[in-house]
Design an enzyme around this catalytic site. Structure first.
Site, PDB file in Angstrom:
ATOM      1  CD  GLN A  27      74.443  47.238  33.405  1.00  0.00           C
ATOM      2  OE1 GLN A  27      74.866  46.102  33.526  1.00  0.00           O
ATOM      3  NE2 GLN A  27      75.083  48.296  33.865  1.00  0.00           N
TER       4      GLN A  27
ATOM      5  CG  ASP B  18      74.703  45.071  40.827  1.00  0.00           C
ATOM      6  OD1 ASP B  18      75.938  45.023  40.685  1.00  0.00           O
ATOM      7  OD2 ASP B  18      73.946  45.676  40.050  1.00  0.00           O
TER       8      ASP B  18
ATOM      9  CE  LYS C 153      77.931  44.116  34.678  1.00  0.00           C
ATOM     10  NZ  LYS C 153      76.930  45.120  35.036  1.00  0.00           N
TER      11      LYS C 153
END
Ligand code: NAP
Length: 296
Positions: free
Chosen positions: A97, A120, A53
């Protein structure tokens, strides 16, 4: 033989567009989109995703903020960090995450992220907006990438029968909801199969577009696919390598070799859905920057 949908190539095309969008934001508005990625603990797979990322941000001109916390971090400390990132105007997108260590509730953390920074797409506000069909939301990155692959493969989606195998909150449910909406990138008839479906082949054989996200190799075999169908294989399963020994390889949920003889188009694994996910995260970060700065 089926046309191979090249996720790497499509992902690269989208990244080029992101680079141009980021440059334009800088030039016209003096803004640089920023993405904060939070990693708790030292799960090697999660650490790899975080590195990818960061690299994606560097390649596209997005500013990245990395927060690596020890595995013993308390829920309270992580909530404080989320609050801080919510209040930081240079951070447009926040990604925590997953999975998180067991002392931390993933639900509490996701719910604490400001929905306009939830790149997300897991916050209930964004989930609800997807169901309603409100474009001012963030779609979760894997389904968003799947939709992009479908829209670029099937120019006229109106009235196509899309069958999804799998109903997870990360893939199955969001892609089903997204493809049901009345817009040019969707407008499909949607059927969702899962483990309570008695005869999934009965449904998969009707699919013009088949999205398979079951997490099990060979869930879909050639006899379950309508000739000419577009097959999107989301699965990533590590299986023993045919050469034997300790070697492994990654396969999808679809019997690729045989299904590609019947299908009209198919995504390979690896190289199909996988390369799209981080690219769509970057795209969501640019969208977040625009929304937060009221730029249309
Ligand atoms: P998940 O949470 O395990 O959900 C799997 C879903 O498939 C469940 O809804 C389950 O039904 C259903 N299912 C399992 N076996 C089935 C069968 N034989 N027939 C019909 N339905 C079946 O998995 P996920 O998170 O959605 O991920 C699915 C796959 O995609 C995994 O291999 C994962 O690694 C991969 N993935 C890839 C990416 C990427 O970027 N490439 C991203 C996310 C996920 P029930 O609900 O009834 O249990």
């Amino acid at each position: 033989m089926a046309h191979i949908i090249d996720g790497k190539k499509i992902s690269q095309e989208i990244r080029e567009q992101i680079i141009a969008d980021v440059a334009l934001l800088k030039e016209k508005n003096n803004l640089q989109p920023g993405l904060a990625v939070v990693l708790v603990g030292d799960n090697p797979a999660s650490a790899l995703y975080v590195r990818m990322k960061k690299k994606g941000c560097e390649e596209t001109g997005i500013r990245s903020f990395e927060h690596v916390l020890p595995g013993a971090t308390s829920e309270e400390d992580l909530l404080h960090l989320v609050d801080r990132l919510n209040g930081d105007s240079s951070v447009n997108g926040i990604l925590v995450q997953l999975p998180l260590p067991e002392q931390i509730s993933e639900e509490k953390i996701i719910n604490r992220i400001n929905p306009i920074k939830d790149v997300d797409g897991f916050h209930p506000v964004n989930v609800g907006k997807i169901v309603i069909g409100d474009d001012d939301c963030f779609c979760p990155c894997t389904p968003y990438g799947i939709q992009e692959l479908i829209a670029r493969t099937v120019p006229d989606l109106k009235g196509k029968h899309l069958v999804v195998v799998g109903r997870s909150n990360i893939v199955g449910k969001p892609i089903a909801n997204m493809m049901l909406q009345k817009n040019k990138r969707a407008n499909c008839i949607v059927t969702v199969c899962h483990t309570a479906t008695k005869d999934i082949a009965h449904y998969t054989r009707q699919a013009d577009i088949l999205v398979v996200a079951a997490g099990r190799p060979n869930t879909v075999t050639a006899d379950m696919v309508k000739p000419g169908a577009v097959v999107i294989d989301v699965g990533t399963n590590r299986v023993p390598h045919p050469d034997g020994g300790d070697k492994t390889r990654v396969v999808g949920d679809v019997d690729y070799e045989r299904v590609s003889i019947v299908a009209g188009a198919i995504t390979p694994v690896p190289g199909g859905v996988g390369p799209m996910t981080i690219t769509m995260l970057l795209s969501n970060t640019v969208k977040a920057c625009r929304i937060q700065n009221k730029i249309r």
